[in-house]
Motif scaffolding. Sequence first.
Motif, PDB file in Angstrom:
ATOM      1  N   HIS A  97     -91.832 -63.064 -41.128  1.00 30.00           N
ATOM      2  CA  HIS A  97     -92.851 -62.130 -40.635  1.00 30.00           C
ATOM      3  C   HIS A  97     -92.662 -60.689 -41.125  1.00 30.00           C
ATOM      4  O   HIS A  97     -93.350 -59.795 -40.629  1.00 30.00           O
ATOM      5  N   LEU A  98     -91.764 -60.477 -42.055  1.00 27.89           N
ATOM      6  CA  LEU A  98     -91.465 -59.119 -42.507  1.00 27.89           C
ATOM      7  C   LEU A  98     -92.705 -58.403 -43.034  1.00 27.89           C
ATOM      8  O   LEU A  98     -93.060 -57.313 -42.572  1.00 27.89           O
ATOM      9  N   GLU A  99     -93.390 -59.027 -43.985  1.00 30.65           N
ATOM     10  CA  GLU A  99     -94.535 -58.368 -44.630  1.00 30.65           C
ATOM     11  C   GLU A  99     -95.688 -58.149 -43.656  1.00 30.65           C
ATOM     12  O   GLU A  99     -96.300 -57.079 -43.624  1.00 30.65           O
ATOM     13  N   SER A 100     -95.991 -59.166 -42.848  1.00 32.25           N
ATOM     14  CA  SER A 100     -97.119 -59.045 -41.923  1.00 32.25           C
ATOM     15  C   SER A 100     -96.851 -57.986 -40.852  1.00 32.25           C
ATOM     16  O   SER A 100     -97.752 -57.231 -40.452  1.00 32.25           O
ATOM     17  N   ASN A 101     -95.595 -57.890 -40.396  1.00 29.03           N
ATOM     18  CA  ASN A 101     -95.255 -56.864 -39.407  1.00 29.03           C
ATOM     19  C   ASN A 101     -95.335 -55.465 -40.002  1.00 29.03           C
ATOM     20  O   ASN A 101     -95.833 -54.529 -39.357  1.00 29.03           O
ATOM     21  N   MET A 102     -94.856 -55.328 -41.230  1.00 31.80           N
ATOM     22  CA  MET A 102     -94.932 -54.024 -41.892  1.00 31.80           C
ATOM     23  C   MET A 102     -96.385 -53.612 -42.101  1.00 31.80           C
ATOM     24  O   MET A 102     -96.756 -52.455 -41.879  1.00 31.80           O
ATOM     25  N   GLU A 103     -97.211 -54.559 -42.518  1.00 32.20           N
ATOM     26  CA  GLU A 103     -98.629 -54.269 -42.716  1.00 32.20           C
ATOM     27  C   GLU A 103     -99.268 -53.801 -41.409  1.00 32.20           C
ATOM     28  O   GLU A 103    -100.053 -52.839 -41.383  1.00 32.20           O
TER      29      GLU A 103
END
Length: 284
Positions: free
Chosen positions: A217-223
């Motif tokens: 979930h790293l990218e989706s959370n950062m977005e």
Amino acid sequence: MMSIQVSIIVPCYKQAHFLNESLLSVLAQTYTNWECIIVNDGSPDDTERIAEQWSARDNRFKYLKKENGGLSSARNAGIASSKGEYILPLDADDILHEDYLTFLVPELQQNSSLAIVSCYSNFFINNRSNIIHQQKPIGTTYHALLYENNMMASSLYHKKYWEEVGGYDENMKDGFEDWEFWIAITKKGREYKFVEAFLFYYRKSKKSMFIDTLAHHLESNMEYVFKKHNEIYIAQFGTTMEYLFSLIKRHHASEHKIKKSVEYKIAKIIAKPFRIFQKLMIKK
């Protein structure tokens, strides 16, 4: 009667096997003006029995049970029922040094410009004497938080700021909710401080919400965070672009390294007959 100064909020979901150790570290605090609210977030394990034992043992421990709603929801529920001026979130598998509150509470009491106080952290496996890593973060403003969260979730802060920003974002069910929360509090110019002492023990395990977040979930959370607080990222447009492109380059470098590895080449050779067979089947 002295008013409660600190409310320690301990959400628990499937962590009952660690809960006693965490609560013992609360009980051992040399600073004693606290309450501890144990929030059972619909946990299917032994959380309720353990929480009720602690509530009976010391009336500073309170028990709150709710339907499962995730970490943000559990923290918000505990804080909503709290009576303290300051809030300390504590995950059920982590441990406080006995002088944690003794060191950190005076920082908030004596400096009205501070919204949050944190400290250095020890990362351990199995028991807190088995330290595998130490973290000494730096920073005082939101600028140091823009691209990664260097402040642990178990930092001490004014409850009034939780009220002001509307609590932890309950849409963030896959981690990083504390990162977003710190940005929400500090982006208007409020400062934080790190006490230069190792007063917190973070448990490292093979399976944890944090590990799952980094893997899936790293990218989706950062977005989500970038979009929610877009005004500060737009204001730092050049730096934000540099950071995002550095992530892309790192991804490509990692991908290239994998393709050059012996394991990848062997797997490619093994898979070749299957690809040929697949093509023949398509032609038929």
